[in-house]
Write an enzyme that holds these catalytic residues in place. Structure first.
Site, short mmCIF file in Angstrom:
data_model
loop_
_atom_site.label_atom_id
_atom_site.label_comp_id
_atom_site.label_asym_id
_atom_site.label_seq_id
_atom_site.Cartn_x
_atom_site.Cartn_y
_atom_site.Cartn_z
CE LYS A 147 -12.30 -1.40 159.88
NZ LYS A 147 -13.63 -0.83 159.85
N GLY A 195 -17.28 2.10 162.67
CA GLY A 195 -16.67 3.39 162.33
C GLY A 195 -17.61 4.57 162.52
P1 PGA Z 1 -14.50 0.15 164.22
O1 PGA Z 1 -14.35 -1.02 163.14
O2 PGA Z 1 -13.98 -0.37 165.52
O3 PGA Z 1 -13.69 1.29 163.68
O4 PGA Z 1 -15.97 0.47 164.30
C1 PGA Z 1 -14.57 -2.37 163.49
C2 PGA Z 1 -14.36 -3.24 162.28
O5 PGA Z 1 -14.80 -2.87 161.18
O6 PGA Z 1 -13.76 -4.33 162.38
#
Ligand code: PGA
Length: 253
Positions: A11, A175
């Site tokens: 991200k 998240g």
């Molecule tokens: P996360 O995000 O593993 O932090 O939940 C996954 C994603 O949004 O690709």
């Protein structure tokens, strides 16, 4: 066997120095990738070249952009084309992540265009779908997610669809630390595969990797990935820690 993929989604995190430290850290932890397994790193645009360089010679790895534009070149200030990505040896692009759908208003039609240009350029889309909590609460998640595939993928010919990787990411699990249970993931993945089979036939549907995303961690990856229709994961938070991401890679079937 279908390809099994551990995809890191960094991200909008890390400075250049931190990003370099992370990728070097992962490389330095001994781990193996079988011929049917891939570790893919979806990293911010400014770090793509660096990560491609660091991974040079490392078999069964790949680099992904987190977005692309619908045109190959031209007066589109601030955008990045798939031609540019191709020219620096980026092989994948994440499309339709729920954060892009929500914060940048990316529609199913726009995503269909992005899928098209990626395929035309020989870049593999990692196409994300997934429902918000209020949709799961009323129990319409299966239709909702099927519609996301229909809108952005079902115009493709069979040989084009075969090049797609799908990532199912329930928004309520992203998240939040609330992972879907292995059963919930399997149930949706089996549904998506049946939706693909209805449109393209079972042989094609059985070839498409479907990744699960949403709070995948070192501690739960093995259980989730062991489900028959789960072909690995798209991992946000836990992909920012070298030892944890390697643990996730090693949890692939
Ligand atoms: P996360 O995000 O593993 O932090 O939940 C996954 C994603 O949004 O690709």
């Amino acid at each position: 066997m279908r390809q099994q993929i551990a995809a890191a989604n960094w991200k909008m995190n890390l400075t250049y120095q931190q990003a370099q430290e992370l990728i070097k850290g992962i490389i330095n932890i001994p781990h193996t990738l079988a011929a049917h397994q891939r570790a893919v790193y979806a990293v911010p645009f400014p770090y793509l070249t660096m990560v491609v360089e660091e991974l040079k010679g490392k078999t069964n790895t790949g680099v992904a952009a987190q977005n692309c534009y619908t045109k190959t070149s031209g007066a589109y200030t601030g955008e990045t084309s798939v031609e540019m990505l191709k020219s620096i040896n980026v092989e994948y692009v994440v499309l339709g992540h729920s954060e892009r759908r929500e914060y940048f208003n990316e529609s199913g039609d726009l995503l269909a265009e992005k899928v098209n240009i990626a395929l035309t350029t020989g870049i593999t889309p990692i196409f994300c779908c997934g429902e918000a909590l209020h949709i799961r609460e009323v129990g319409t998640q299966n239709d909702y997610v099927a519609k996301q595939l229909e809108e952005s993928l079902f115009h493709l010919a069979e040989d084009e669809l075969k090049k797609i990787i799908i990532a199912y990411e329930p928004i309520w699990a992203i998240g939040t630390g609330k992972t879907a249970t292995a059963e919930q993931a399997q149930e949706m993945h089996a549904h998506l595969r049946s939706v693909l089979a209805a449109q393209y036939g079972e042989v094609v549907a059985n070839e498409i990797p479907i990744l699960y995303g949403g709070s995948v961690k070192g501690s739960n990856a093995k259980e989730i990935f062991s489900q028959p229709d789960v072909d690995g994961g798209l991992v946000g938070g836990a992909s920012l820690k070298a030892d944890e991401f390697v643990q996730i890679i090693q949890a692939l079937k």
